[in-house]
Design a protein around this motif. Structure first.
Motif, PDB file in Angstrom:
ATOM      1  N   ILE A 257       0.700  -0.970   0.042  1.00  0.00           N
ATOM      2  CA  ILE A 257      -0.127   0.020   0.038  1.00  0.00           C
ATOM      3  C   ILE A 257       0.841   1.046  -0.041  1.00  0.00           C
ATOM      4  O   ILE A 257       0.521   2.343  -0.508  1.00  0.00           O
ATOM      5  CB  ILE A 257      -1.017   0.106   1.267  1.00  0.00           C
ATOM      6  CG1 ILE A 257      -1.936   1.208   1.246  1.00  0.00           C
ATOM      7  CG2 ILE A 257      -0.327  -0.137   2.483  1.00  0.00           C
ATOM      8  CD1 ILE A 257      -2.774   1.375  -0.057  1.00  0.00           C
ATOM      9  N   LYS A 258       2.019   1.304   0.755  1.00  0.00           N
ATOM     10  CA  LYS A 258       2.943   2.452   0.702  1.00  0.00           C
ATOM     11  C   LYS A 258       3.518   2.788  -0.736  1.00  0.00           C
ATOM     12  O   LYS A 258       3.309   4.037  -1.124  1.00  0.00           O
ATOM     13  CB  LYS A 258       4.065   2.183   1.631  1.00  0.00           C
ATOM     14  CG  LYS A 258       3.649   2.128   3.227  1.00  0.00           C
ATOM     15  CD  LYS A 258       4.755   1.976   4.201  1.00  0.00           C
ATOM     16  CE  LYS A 258       4.224   1.759   5.587  1.00  0.00           C
ATOM     17  NZ  LYS A 258       5.502   1.770   6.301  1.00  0.00           N
ATOM     18  N   SER A 259       3.946   1.725  -1.622  1.00  0.00           N
ATOM     19  CA  SER A 259       4.181   1.824  -2.812  1.00  0.00           C
ATOM     20  C   SER A 259       3.196   2.564  -3.599  1.00  0.00           C
ATOM     21  O   SER A 259       3.677   3.392  -4.598  1.00  0.00           O
ATOM     22  CB  SER A 259       4.979   0.735  -3.370  1.00  0.00           C
ATOM     23  OG  SER A 259       5.902   0.346  -2.571  1.00  0.00           O
ATOM     24  N   VAL A 260       2.198   1.777  -3.804  1.00  0.00           N
ATOM     25  CA  VAL A 260       0.899   2.375  -4.395  1.00  0.00           C
ATOM     26  C   VAL A 260       0.666   3.725  -4.191  1.00  0.00           C
ATOM     27  O   VAL A 260       0.297   4.429  -4.923  1.00  0.00           O
ATOM     28  CB  VAL A 260      -0.132   1.392  -4.156  1.00  0.00           C
ATOM     29  CG1 VAL A 260      -1.570   2.008  -4.914  1.00  0.00           C
ATOM     30  CG2 VAL A 260       0.251  -0.139  -4.707  1.00  0.00           C
ATOM     31  N   SER A 261       0.690   4.073  -2.954  1.00  0.00           N
ATOM     32  CA  SER A 261       0.350   5.516  -2.669  1.00  0.00           C
ATOM     33  C   SER A 261       1.410   6.671  -3.072  1.00  0.00           C
ATOM     34  O   SER A 261       0.889   7.674  -3.472  1.00  0.00           O
ATOM     35  CB  SER A 261       0.367   5.602  -0.947  1.00  0.00           C
ATOM     36  OG  SER A 261      -0.674   4.639  -0.592  1.00  0.00           O
ATOM     37  N   ILE A 262       2.460   6.128  -2.918  1.00  0.00           N
ATOM     38  CA  ILE A 262       3.684   7.213  -3.474  1.00  0.00           C
ATOM     39  C   ILE A 262       3.219   7.401  -5.039  1.00  0.00           C
ATOM     40  O   ILE A 262       3.491   8.292  -5.480  1.00  0.00           O
ATOM     41  CB  ILE A 262       5.015   6.535  -3.531  1.00  0.00           C
ATOM     42  CG1 ILE A 262       5.317   6.505  -1.642  1.00  0.00           C
ATOM     43  CG2 ILE A 262       5.949   7.191  -3.775  1.00  0.00           C
ATOM     44  CD1 ILE A 262       6.496   5.858  -1.219  1.00  0.00           C
ATOM     45  N   VAL A 263       3.129   6.070  -5.695  1.00  0.00           N
ATOM     46  CA  VAL A 263       2.998   6.111  -7.297  1.00  0.00           C
ATOM     47  C   VAL A 263       1.715   7.148  -7.544  1.00  0.00           C
ATOM     48  O   VAL A 263       1.713   7.799  -8.383  1.00  0.00           O
ATOM     49  CB  VAL A 263       2.712   4.725  -7.730  1.00  0.00           C
ATOM     50  CG1 VAL A 263       2.422   4.812  -9.388  1.00  0.00           C
ATOM     51  CG2 VAL A 263       3.878   3.968  -7.683  1.00  0.00           C
ATOM     52  N   LEU A 264       0.721   6.774  -6.944  1.00  0.00           N
ATOM     53  CA  LEU A 264      -0.629   7.524  -7.120  1.00  0.00           C
ATOM     54  C   LEU A 264      -0.406   8.988  -6.710  1.00  0.00           C
ATOM     55  O   LEU A 264      -1.086   9.793  -7.424  1.00  0.00           O
ATOM     56  CB  LEU A 264      -1.720   7.001  -6.368  1.00  0.00           C
ATOM     57  CG  LEU A 264      -2.160   5.596  -6.819  1.00  0.00           C
ATOM     58  CD1 LEU A 264      -3.268   5.066  -5.815  1.00  0.00           C
ATOM     59  CD2 LEU A 264      -2.840   5.509  -8.379  1.00  0.00           C
ATOM     60  N   THR A 265       0.131   9.441  -5.907  1.00  0.00           N
ATOM     61  CA  THR A 265       0.396  10.734  -5.381  1.00  0.00           C
ATOM     62  C   THR A 265       1.354  11.621  -6.342  1.00  0.00           C
ATOM     63  O   THR A 265       1.249  12.831  -6.657  1.00  0.00           O
ATOM     64  CB  THR A 265       0.710  10.892  -4.094  1.00  0.00           C
ATOM     65  OG1 THR A 265       1.696  10.197  -3.626  1.00  0.00           O
ATOM     66  CG2 THR A 265      -0.458  10.739  -3.153  1.00  0.00           C
ATOM     67  N   VAL A 266       2.566  10.826  -6.685  1.00  0.00           N
ATOM     68  CA  VAL A 266       3.565  11.691  -7.451  1.00  0.00           C
ATOM     69  C   VAL A 266       3.372  11.684  -8.823  1.00  0.00           C
ATOM     70  O   VAL A 266       4.024  12.396  -9.621  1.00  0.00           O
ATOM     71  CB  VAL A 266       4.963  10.815  -7.284  1.00  0.00           C
ATOM     72  CG1 VAL A 266       5.039   9.545  -8.068  1.00  0.00           C
ATOM     73  CG2 VAL A 266       6.100  11.803  -7.513  1.00  0.00           C
ATOM     74  N   LEU A 267       2.484  10.752  -9.362  1.00  0.00           N
ATOM     75  CA  LEU A 267       2.083  10.660 -10.973  1.00  0.00           C
ATOM     76  C   LEU A 267       1.868  11.880 -11.536  1.00  0.00           C
ATOM     77  O   LEU A 267       2.263  12.260 -12.582  1.00  0.00           O
ATOM     78  CB  LEU A 267       1.358   9.715 -11.143  1.00  0.00           C
ATOM     79  CG  LEU A 267       1.133   9.022 -12.708  1.00  0.00           C
ATOM     80  CD1 LEU A 267       2.405   8.779 -13.350  1.00  0.00           C
ATOM     81  CD2 LEU A 267       0.105   7.966 -12.835  1.00  0.00           C
ATOM     82  N   PRO A 268       0.748  12.641 -11.042  1.00  0.00           N
ATOM     83  CA  PRO A 268       0.407  13.869 -11.611  1.00  0.00           C
ATOM     84  C   PRO A 268       1.416  15.012 -11.859  1.00  0.00           C
ATOM     85  O   PRO A 268       1.564  15.465 -12.707  1.00  0.00           O
ATOM     86  CB  PRO A 268      -0.681  14.420 -10.598  1.00  0.00           C
ATOM     87  CG  PRO A 268      -1.220  13.105  -9.971  1.00  0.00           C
ATOM     88  CD  PRO A 268      -0.174  12.327  -9.879  1.00  0.00           C
ATOM     89  N   ILE A 269       2.438  15.147 -10.632  1.00  0.00           N
ATOM     90  CA  ILE A 269       3.608  16.025 -10.615  1.00  0.00           C
ATOM     91  C   ILE A 269       4.442  15.562 -11.771  1.00  0.00           C
ATOM     92  O   ILE A 269       5.203  16.573 -12.490  1.00  0.00           O
ATOM     93  CB  ILE A 269       4.241  16.092  -9.333  1.00  0.00           C
ATOM     94  CG1 ILE A 269       3.195  16.421  -8.240  1.00  0.00           C
ATOM     95  CG2 ILE A 269       5.379  17.088  -9.264  1.00  0.00           C
ATOM     96  CD1 ILE A 269       2.520  18.058  -8.495  1.00  0.00           C
ATOM     97  N   ILE A 270       4.648  14.444 -11.995  1.00  0.00           N
ATOM     98  CA  ILE A 270       5.515  13.917 -13.064  1.00  0.00           C
ATOM     99  C   ILE A 270       5.257  14.094 -14.417  1.00  0.00           C
ATOM    100  O   ILE A 270       5.804  14.412 -15.270  1.00  0.00           O
ATOM    101  CB  ILE A 270       5.869  12.146 -12.801  1.00  0.00           C
ATOM    102  CG1 ILE A 270       6.593  12.032 -11.323  1.00  0.00           C
ATOM    103  CG2 ILE A 270       6.686  11.884 -14.102  1.00  0.00           C
ATOM    104  CD1 ILE A 270       6.944  10.615 -11.204  1.00  0.00           C
TER     105      ILE A 270
END
Length: 291
Positions: A257-270
């Motif tokens: 869940i931690k990895s999924v959370s990081i990906v979901l939150t950082v994706l728009p900025i990237i």
């Protein structure tokens, strides 16, 4: 064609190898997180995930994204980020422009107050009481107003405005522009690199922010997505302690869940960053070269 010396070729080779090493060190943590977010719980717990996903599994993505609250909170985050960034840029720009003028009365006093806030603040409880008594709890204003101005960003923008030639403003003044006209029609168009850079700083900070909502909101439909994911992580961590009584799906969610959370939150900025990269690079180099 100039023949390159042996020492120069050696330097080039070393420089290329060094930069490749820097790129690898920089990219690996993100690659690892993405790989872990798509891996199965068995391989994650066994520590076998490094560069590529193992036991491809998207159960956690499905579990998170099928929740209606996730999309409601995601929409909240977009709104909070846009509103907070707009307010921050407006307030920072006008404050920095005023402080950049030596003719401003009590300029030294205002600068001292600004610098003071870099080292001291009212504290958590006074800030909470202030927001509460202003009636901003469970409203958008509780997360976009308290941190509207970053002292560091303010000082950077002030320094940029100070570096601009006074002759530009004098010529505009002769042409009949007042202070607001000079700022809007002359200064801001020439300040696009620094404005874009500071906007990015504010947007990233507001996008990743969750603590303000954690303090000032208790309505789930008002949460930003970061707080929603934080609560999921907390619940998944509690689940992992008692794995013997949980389903395989719950164990899978708890594992990545931690990895999924990081990906979901950082994706728009990237996704946004490539479109403003040229302005960002120019902005961070401001002041490094003097004419």
């Amino acid at each position: 064609m100039i023949k390159k010396s042996k020492s120069y070729r050696l330097f080039q080779s070393f420089n290329i190898l060094f930069m490749l090493l820097v790129i690898a060190v920089t990219l690996y943590p993100f690659i690892y997180v993405v790989a872990q977010s798509f891996s199965s719980e068995h391989y994650i717990n066994a520590g076998k995930v490094f560069f590529l996903p193992k036991g491809l599994n998207i159960d956690t993505y499905k579990e998170v994204m099928k929740q209606q609250d996730f999309w409601i909170n995601y929409k909240n985050t977009v709104i909070y980020t846009v509103v907070a960034t707009a307010i921050s840029m407006f307030m920072t720009t006008i404050f920095a422009y005023a402080l950049s003028k030596k003719r401003l009365k009590a300029r030294g006093f205002f600068l001292a107050i600004v610098v003071f806030t870099m080292f001291f603040n009212g504290g958590l409880i006074p800030n909470y009481l202030l927001v509460k008594y202003l009636g901003m709890r469970n409203t958008i204003w509780s997360v976009v107003i308290p941190g509207a101005i970053s002292t560091w960003n303010l000082l950077i923008m002030k320094s940029f405005f100070e570096s601009m030639p006074n002759e530009l403003e004098e010529a505009a003044s002769v042409d009949g522009l007042n202070t607001y006209g000079i700022l809007i029609r002359i200064i801001l168009p020439l300040s696009l690199p620094i404005l874009t850079t500071i906007t990015l700083f504010y947007a990233v900070g507001n996008w990743n922010s969750w603590f303000g909502a954690f303090l000032y909101m208790d309505k789930k439909d008002m949460f930003p997505v970061q707080l929603y994911l934080r609560n999921i992580i907390a619940g998944a961590s509690a689940t992992s302690v008692n794995q013997g009584t949980d389903t395989d799906a719950q164990q899978q969610v708890a594992a990545n869940i931690k990895s999924v959370s990081i990906v979901l939150t950082v994706l728009p900025i990237i996704c946004i960053y490539p479109f403003i990269q040229k302005y960002f690079v120019t902005g961070v180099m401001i002041g490094s070269v003097k004419g």
